[in-house]
Every structure is written in C-alpha cells, then in structure tokens.
Design an enzyme around this catalytic site. Structure first.
Site, PDB file in Angstrom:
ATOM      1  N   ASP A 290      44.339 102.061 -43.944  1.00 58.46           N
ATOM      2  CA  ASP A 290      43.514 101.690 -42.799  1.00 58.46           C
ATOM      3  C   ASP A 290      42.262 100.986 -43.312  1.00 58.46           C
ATOM      4  OD1 ASP A 290      42.083 101.541 -40.404  1.00 58.46           O
ATOM      5  OD2 ASP A 290      42.753 103.516 -39.725  1.00 58.46           O
ATOM      6  N   ARG A 292      39.979  99.516 -41.252  1.00 55.99           N
ATOM      7  CA  ARG A 292      39.026  99.350 -40.159  1.00 55.99           C
ATOM      8  C   ARG A 292      37.652  99.915 -40.503  1.00 55.99           C
ATOM      9  NH1 ARG A 292      42.513 101.896 -35.349  1.00 55.99           N
ATOM     10  NH2 ARG A 292      43.102 103.264 -37.096  1.00 55.99           N
TER      11      ARG A 292
END
Length: 358
Positions: A290, A292
């Site tokens: 991930d 983000r």
C-alpha cells in the site's frame, strides 16, 4: 516572491520531466547524479547517455529485486551493474514484470555493494511519487548538463517526507442520489499533485464525531462498475449511509490503485491474470502493499474543522493513521459490501495479508 522556481516547484517539474522521458539531476553537495526513468526511456536518450561516458547503473526496489533474485545489498533497493550488451529491451525487461514468466532469464545480476545509495533511494521515491515504475537508470556526473531540472537532495527529501499543504479551491452544492443536501469541496496541494475532494452530506457539527470515510479513487470500480474490487459498492454504500443519517464526510482521495496510479494498477491486474494475488503483483512491480498517504485525509478533516470521526472502514491501518495524525476515531463502522465471485480471492488476500476486517 522570486520568479525562480522553489524546491516544491522544481520537484513538480521533475515529476513531469520523468514522465515525458527527460532526465533530471539530483545534487548533494559536490555530487551530481543523472536520473532517467526506465519506463519512459527512449533509445535516443539511452544513446545520449552512453555518449557522456561513465558507468551507469540500474536502481530497483528490494521488492523488485526479490522477484528477480538480485541482491539488495542496500536493504531497500538494489543497484545493478549493466551487462555489456544491455539495451532498451533488457532495461525494460528488468523494470517491468509483464514478461517475467515468458522471459524469466534476465540475469545473473551483479549488484553494487560499495558507495552511497542515498541518491538512488531518492530517485526511486521520486519515481513512485510520479506514478512511474520504480526503476531508475542513474549515472554520476561531474557537472549537471545544461537545461535539466536539478533537485537539491536535502530539500527534496524533506518535501517527500512532509505532506503537501492543501488549499481549498471552491465548494458548491451538488445534490446526490444518496443525499440531496450535499456539497462538494475541492482541495489543491501546493506540490502540483492531483486535487482531492470532500463530499459533505448535510451540515455535520464540528464538535461531535462525524461519520466519515476515506475513499481512494478507483476509476474501474467507482466509474465502470468493475467486479474485480469492492470499491464502487463501498463508495455508494458509504454515501447512502451518510444520507440515511443526514450527515457525514466522504473524502475522495486521488490515490488510485493504493497509491500506484491507474497504469500500474492495470499492470497489477495483468499479473493477477497470471495467477499472482494483489499483494504479490504489487511487489513484482516494485511497490509495497500500500503506497497511499493517509496523512492527506487527516489534514483535510482538520482543515474542515473535524477533530474526531466515526470511521467507515474495514482497514485498521486507516484507524491507526488517523490517530497518529491527530484525528480521534471514536468508532469503527464496518462497510462490508460488494463481494462477488470475481473478487472473492481479492478480498481474502486483503484480509489475510493486509489485515482488513472482512
């Protein structure tokens, strides 16, 4: 204010240059490193690099190196020497996993062990922030070629470590099917990145926990109704629940594909078609599970006057990041919608490898 671009503006230029196939220069004291993105590298520019002399090397992340069975002596990255016959085809094959199964024999690889890797590490961070495959062809040079965007390494690291300030641009009433009393707020980051949006349902009070959702943009799921994920149903389910309660905040964050961008997400989908799960696909591309930046969501909530939320999520990482960045999560509100025969394995992987509560 000077007319000369500052460090933030230079970084925005550098991202655009790399996406177009132009090299950039990283400067740290007396050191200069020429950086080219393999994904956008052309044969002409590769030839121009060779004409400069010197010995270029290829920097890839440790995730990509693991797939290629290359030694990551620098921990989070590997610096690979180029074979004598290295050409654009070879570079692309190392950078892009699309043909890993069809052309598995790219090595043996020789990884550098001596010398600093800090500028290589910075180059890969910049490529990731530009949503380009994290593979950089780097060459130490005595002076920076004229006309290229040059970044100060220390200032650039600070910018990448710090969430860019977000400025409100405009907000207006947008009646939605889920809630007619809705407003859309547009926020623009200082660093030239993509805008982010806040959908405000009703008039939620700022002194009590607001029903909130951090929703990462998903073109395929939100717009096309893709069945490979549960994003579209989560988006509409969250808006419907906020509409039913009469108040809420949905942050629509432009971090497609868990922060790797739509093109790389499609690369990951292609790898999934070869049998890899969503986490394995990201790793083969050279990304983490991930990528983000959840600080953006916390910053937007604070800017809009909210200090605490009832968070619509199945992802404990979002809760931890909200708390870490000063937003109290008083309740986790489950959002279990959208499972279908096409995404069952995807959801199972999120639960098993990413800790989602499904």
């Amino acid at each position: 204010m000077s007319l000369i671009p500052d460090a933030t503006e230079q970084l925005a230029r550098a991202r655009a240059d790399l996406r177009m196939g132009l090299p950039i220069v990283l400067r740290d004291g007396s050191r200069r490193m020429l950086v080219l993105a393999v994904e956008t590298l052309s044969a002409d520019r590769l030839a121009a690099l060779a004409a400069l002399g010197g010995t270029p090397h290829l920097a890839i992340t440790a995730r990509r190196a693991e797939t290629l069975k290359a030694r990551a002596y620098d921990g989070d990255l590997a610096r690979l020497t180029l074979p004598k016959d290295a050409d654009l085809t070879w570079l692309n094959a190392v950078a892009d996993p699309a043909d890993d199964l069809r052309s598995p024999m790219k090595g043996p690889f020789v990884a550098l062990r001596e010398g600093p890797a800090d500028l290589d590490r910075l180059a890969l961070r910049i490529l990731k922030s530009a949503r380009i495959l994290p593979a950089a062809l780097n060459l130490s040079v005595p002076t920076a070629p004229e006309g290229l965007t040059t970044l100060d390494a220390t200032a650039t690291r600070h910018l990448l470590d710090t969430a860019s300030p977000l400025h409100p641009v405009i907000h207006a009433r947008v009646p939605l099917a889920a809630a007619e009393n809705s407003r859309l707020h547009v926020f623009r980051p200082e660093d030239g990145g993509e805008e982010h949006y806040a959908i405000e349902i009703g008039r939620p009070p700022r002194d009590t926990p607001v029903l909130a959702r951090l929703h990462s943009a998903c073109f395929t799921g939100d717009l096309l109704g893709s069945l490979k994920c549960d994003c579209g149903p989560q988006l509409h389910g969250a808006l419907t629940q906020m509409g039913d309660e009469g108040a809420g905040i949905l942050l629509y964050l432009n971090q497609e594909g868990r922060g790797i961008g739509l093109a790389n997400k499609m690369r990951a989908y292609s790898l999934q078609d070869q049998g890899f799960d969503t986490v394995e696909a990201n790793h083969r591309l050279g990304f983490e599970d991930d990528e983000r930046d959840f600080r953006i969501g916390a910053a937007l909530l604070k800017q809009m006057g909210f200090a605490s939320v009832r968070l619509l999520t199945n992802n404990p990482a979002k809760i931890a990041m909200m708390e870490k960045n000063g937003i109290a999560v008083t309740e986790r509100v489950p959002l279990k919608v959208g499972e279908n025969p096409h995404n069952t394995k995807y959801l199972a992987t999120k639960a098993k490898k990413s800790g989602h509560l499904l």
